[in-house]
Write a protein that holds these residues in place. Structure first.
Motif, PDB file in Angstrom:
ATOM      1  N   SER A 167       0.829  -1.206   0.000  1.00  0.00           N
ATOM      2  CA  SER A 167       0.000   0.000   0.000  1.00  0.00           C
ATOM      3  C   SER A 167       0.865   1.259   0.000  1.00  0.00           C
ATOM      4  N   LEU A 168       2.018   1.207   0.670  1.00  0.00           N
ATOM      5  CA  LEU A 168       2.925   2.342   0.682  1.00  0.00           C
ATOM      6  C   LEU A 168       3.439   2.633  -0.723  1.00  0.00           C
ATOM      7  N   VAL A 169       3.836   1.604  -1.435  1.00  0.00           N
ATOM      8  CA  VAL A 169       4.362   1.772  -2.793  1.00  0.00           C
ATOM      9  C   VAL A 169       3.285   2.329  -3.725  1.00  0.00           C
ATOM     10  N   ILE A 170       2.092   1.758  -3.650  1.00  0.00           N
ATOM     11  CA  ILE A 170       0.998   2.167  -4.552  1.00  0.00           C
ATOM     12  C   ILE A 170       0.584   3.615  -4.285  1.00  0.00           C
ATOM     13  N   THR A 171       0.428   3.955  -3.016  1.00  0.00           N
ATOM     14  CA  THR A 171      -0.019   5.314  -2.695  1.00  0.00           C
ATOM     15  C   THR A 171       1.042   6.352  -3.042  1.00  0.00           C
ATOM     16  N   ARG A 172       2.311   5.998  -2.883  1.00  0.00           N
ATOM     17  CA  ARG A 172       3.366   6.935  -3.253  1.00  0.00           C
ATOM     18  C   ARG A 172       3.388   7.172  -4.769  1.00  0.00           C
ATOM     19  N   PHE A 173       3.186   6.118  -5.554  1.00  0.00           N
ATOM     20  CA  PHE A 173       3.161   6.293  -7.013  1.00  0.00           C
ATOM     21  C   PHE A 173       2.034   7.237  -7.422  1.00  0.00           C
ATOM     22  N   PHE A 174       0.848   7.006  -6.888  1.00  0.00           N
ATOM     23  CA  PHE A 174      -0.287   7.836  -7.294  1.00  0.00           C
ATOM     24  C   PHE A 174      -0.199   9.249  -6.712  1.00  0.00           C
ATOM     25  N   ALA A 175       0.492   9.399  -5.596  1.00  0.00           N
ATOM     26  CA  ALA A 175       0.728  10.751  -5.084  1.00  0.00           C
ATOM     27  C   ALA A 175       1.585  11.546  -6.072  1.00  0.00           C
ATOM     28  N   GLY A 176       2.603  10.892  -6.629  1.00  0.00           N
ATOM     29  CA  GLY A 176       3.424  11.551  -7.639  1.00  0.00           C
ATOM     30  C   GLY A 176       2.669  11.773  -8.933  1.00  0.00           C
ATOM     31  N   PHE A 177       1.873  10.776  -9.329  1.00  0.00           N
ATOM     32  CA  PHE A 177       1.120  10.861 -10.579  1.00  0.00           C
ATOM     33  C   PHE A 177       0.131  12.023 -10.560  1.00  0.00           C
ATOM     34  N   PHE A 178      -0.606  12.158  -9.457  1.00  0.00           N
ATOM     35  CA  PHE A 178      -1.605  13.223  -9.377  1.00  0.00           C
ATOM     36  C   PHE A 178      -1.007  14.563  -8.942  1.00  0.00           C
ATOM     37  N   GLY A 179       0.208  14.543  -8.423  1.00  0.00           N
ATOM     38  CA  GLY A 179       0.873  15.804  -8.106  1.00  0.00           C
ATOM     39  C   GLY A 179       1.570  16.418  -9.305  1.00  0.00           C
ATOM     40  N   SER A 180       1.878  15.593 -10.297  1.00  0.00           N
ATOM     41  CA  SER A 180       2.676  16.054 -11.432  1.00  0.00           C
ATOM     42  C   SER A 180       1.994  17.070 -12.339  1.00  0.00           C
ATOM     43  N   PRO A 181       0.670  17.081 -12.505  1.00  0.00           N
ATOM     44  CA  PRO A 181       0.080  18.066 -13.419  1.00  0.00           C
ATOM     45  C   PRO A 181       0.397  19.525 -13.085  1.00  0.00           C
ATOM     46  N   VAL A 182       0.614  19.848 -11.813  1.00  0.00           N
ATOM     47  CA  VAL A 182       0.924  21.242 -11.488  1.00  0.00           C
ATOM     48  C   VAL A 182       2.266  21.651 -12.091  1.00  0.00           C
ATOM     49  N   LEU A 183       3.176  20.695 -12.251  1.00  0.00           N
ATOM     50  CA  LEU A 183       4.444  20.992 -12.912  1.00  0.00           C
ATOM     51  C   LEU A 183       4.234  21.218 -14.406  1.00  0.00           C
ATOM     52  N   ALA A 184       3.286  20.474 -14.987  1.00  0.00           N
ATOM     53  CA  ALA A 184       3.070  20.533 -16.429  1.00  0.00           C
ATOM     54  C   ALA A 184       2.399  21.823 -16.873  1.00  0.00           C
ATOM     55  N   VAL A 185       1.563  22.420 -16.024  1.00  0.00           N
ATOM     56  CA  VAL A 185       0.833  23.626 -16.441  1.00  0.00           C
ATOM     57  C   VAL A 185       1.375  24.899 -15.802  1.00  0.00           C
ATOM     58  N   GLY A 186       2.297  24.766 -14.870  1.00  0.00           N
ATOM     59  CA  GLY A 186       2.776  25.948 -14.155  1.00  0.00           C
ATOM     60  C   GLY A 186       3.404  26.991 -15.049  1.00  0.00           C
ATOM     61  N   ALA A 187       4.306  26.564 -15.940  1.00  0.00           N
ATOM     62  CA  ALA A 187       4.954  27.540 -16.810  1.00  0.00           C
ATOM     63  C   ALA A 187       3.958  28.153 -17.778  1.00  0.00           C
ATOM     64  N   GLY A 188       2.943  27.392 -18.171  1.00  0.00           N
ATOM     65  CA  GLY A 188       1.904  27.943 -19.027  1.00  0.00           C
ATOM     66  C   GLY A 188       1.176  29.086 -18.345  1.00  0.00           C
ATOM     67  N   THR A 189       0.960  28.969 -17.046  1.00  0.00           N
ATOM     68  CA  THR A 189       0.338  30.053 -16.282  1.00  0.00           C
ATOM     69  C   THR A 189       1.200  31.309 -16.334  1.00  0.00           C
ATOM     70  N   ILE A 190       2.512  31.129 -16.209  1.00  0.00           N
ATOM     71  CA  ILE A 190       3.417  32.272 -16.243  1.00  0.00           C
ATOM     72  C   ILE A 190       3.398  32.935 -17.620  1.00  0.00           C
TER      73      ILE A 190
END
Length: 528
Positions: free
Chosen positions: A176-199
């Motif tokens: 459960s630790l491995v699975i939750t950590r993967f999805f935490a990264g997966f769902f956290g990553s979109p803010v990196l993808a759109v951040g520069a677009g906001t700027i």
């Protein structure tokens, strides 16, 4: 005059736009949500050509197809300064929190190893899979941002990432630790993808440098700060407390972000049309499933293709990916050095990562100053010569050429001073030139790729770079401990140094022969 190798492109216009916008478009981890507009514009019949349309209707249609003028109050470029500063800090803080979460776990992995009775390599999987999840940010963010806007990406993805982080902290099984950590990264990553677009949305090109620099700094400063906090959390509270600081960051940042307004032009104009009670202009590009297919092609399939068919993309992805993976390999190496050789506890061992953060903070202004002194000079000269601001993209590579020396210097310095008879400050200081060189190379690579391939294919090139970077960063920690055990600190780090030396010529070769290589590309490339 600068042109792209494409019969369908208006080359002068594209080169002009690229030269003014690429300082920020290059920062994104693949920015397909912005560049989709390129495909949507197409060759359509103007809505104003309809004979049945009254003058009033024509005026209304124009207001929902574009800004009403340079002073349109709904254009984010015209927002008050305080509002634009606020909308700059939000993606920067989200980016810091998401990347901080990647490394804050590392000081607690020895306890995880004992708690769940797994090997040290397996205990590092929660780190590796979180980083792997970050690689898929553009794939997830593009469809959401394109259809619903940027604000939704921040407000939806961050809470989901926080929930999975909460699950990781409460995990009672290793699976459960491995699975939750993967999805935490997966769902956290979109803010990196759109951040520069906001700027890009809120700052005119002449004022964009500071916002771009702050956002570029986040993926490097976050991982450097993680162990500094996680070390004391793991030492005094246990491994579960390496997850709670992530929430302590995400929750206030999320509350801070609630005041955001939409910044994406397409969505703002759609809302304007709805408010005025008139239909938006018809889409000129793909819609429905075809649009999703197009976005996935730009963010996943085309990047993979470019890695294997484009030498520029391949070598810069290899170089940046290696540098990034060494950074993540240090999460294993630092405890071996500072706890094993200098007998630091885990808390003070984590503090040694602050030197990497300091090096990154030096690298960002270096890249900005060099770009200002060299590239901007060529840009002004191009205008003076009547070339419309077109500049050969190789002028973006000066910072990378400088930084290419900092990487091996830092690695060899660290390798041969990390021993008991040498004061601990020496290997700590050795990481400063490494971190400085790392971010200088990354910044130049991002700018160069977008300059070479233009907005649309440049986004795919950056997505390719991101896939390689985060995949390599996920893999390296899994064998770093074994490598240091077998080779020793000096030769294991020297191996990284020798590999760095073999890649040092990459920016220099591209600076010398980039023009010839670009001409042989299978994609549309700038001709300057």
């Amino acid at each position: 005059m600068s042109t792209y190798h494409s019969s369908s492109d208006s080359s002068q216009e594209k080169a002009g736009k690229l030269s003014s916008n690429n300082e920020v478009t290059s920062a994104v981890e693949g920015k397909p949500d912005d560049v989709v507009d390129v495909a949507e514009k197409g060759q359509g019949t103007s809505l104003d050509d309809s004979p049945e349309m009254s003058n009033k209707e024509k005026v209304l249609q124009r207001t929902v197809r574009d800004w009403t003028g340079p002073d349109d109050p709904e254009n984010p470029l015209n927002w008050p300064l305080w509002q634009r500063i606020y909308h700059t800090t939000v993606p920067g803080l989200f980016g810091f929190a998401v990347t901080f979460a990647s490394s804050v776990y590392t000081p607690g992995y020895p306890e995880v190893e004992k708690r769940f009775n797994v090997s040290s390599t397996v205990a590092l999987l929660p780190l590796s899979l979180y980083v792997l999840g970050l690689a898929f940010g553009p794939v997830l963010a593009a469809p959401i941002s394109e259809t619903l806007g940027r604000r939704v990406v921040y407000l939806v993805s961050a809470p989901i990432a926080a929930l999975f982080t909460l699950g990781a902290g409460f995990s009672n099984t290793f699976a459960s630790l491995v699975i939750t950590r993967f999805f935490a990264g997966f769902f956290g990553s979109p803010v990196l993808a759109v951040g520069a677009g906001t700027i890009v949305d809120i700052w005119a090109p002449v004022y964009r440098a500071a916002g771009t620099a702050a956002f570029l700094l986040a993926p490097f400063l976050g991982p450097a700060m993680g162990p500094a906090v996680g070390g004391f959390a793991a030492q005094y509270k246990g491994w579960r407390w390496t997850q709670w600081p992530i929430l302590f960051l995400l929750v206030p940042v999320y509350l801070y972000s609630l005041g955001m307004k939409e910044t994406y032009k397409k969505i703002i104009l759609q809302k304007r049309a709805k408010r005025l009670g008139i239909p938006p202009p018809p889409r000129m590009g793909p819609s429905g499933l075809a649009a999703v297919k197009f976005l996935i092609t730009v963010t996943l399939f085309r990047p993979i293709n470019m890695i294997f068919t484009e030498p520029i993309v391949f070598f810069f992805s290899l170089y940046v990916g290696f540098n990034f993976s060494v950074l993540f390999g240090f999460f294993d190496a630092f405890p071996i050095v500072f706890e094993g050789v200098y007998h630091f506890d885990s808390g003070f061992s984590g503090l040694t990562f602050l030197s990497i953060g300091f090096g990154c903070c030096l690298g960002v202004p270096t890249a900005i100053i060099v770009n200002r002194l060299r590239y901007h000079k060529e840009y002004l000269k191009s205008h003076k010569d009547g070339r419309g601001g077109a500049v050969a993209p190789e002028h973006r590579l000066y910072a990378a050429m400088m930084g290419s020396f900092g990487l091996p210097v830092g690695l060899f310095w660290f390798a041969w001073t990390a021993r008991q008879e040498v004061h601990w400050i020496s290997p700590v200081l050795a990481t400063v030139p490494f971190a400085w060189g790392n971010i200088c190379v990354f910044t130049s690579a991002a700018l160069y790729l977008v300059d070479v391939y233009g907005p649309l294919n440049g986004a795919s090139a950056l997505a390719a770079n991101g896939l390689v970077r985060y995949t390599a960063g996920a893999v390296f920690p899994l064998f770093t401990v074994q490598m240091y055990d077998r080779l020793g600190i000096a030769w294991a780090t020297s191996l990284f140094g020798f590999l760095s030396l073999t890649m040092l010529p990459i920016p220099w070769v591209l600076f010398k022969f980039g023009r010839q290589i670009r001409k042989k590309s299978h994609f549309d490339t700038i001709k300057a």
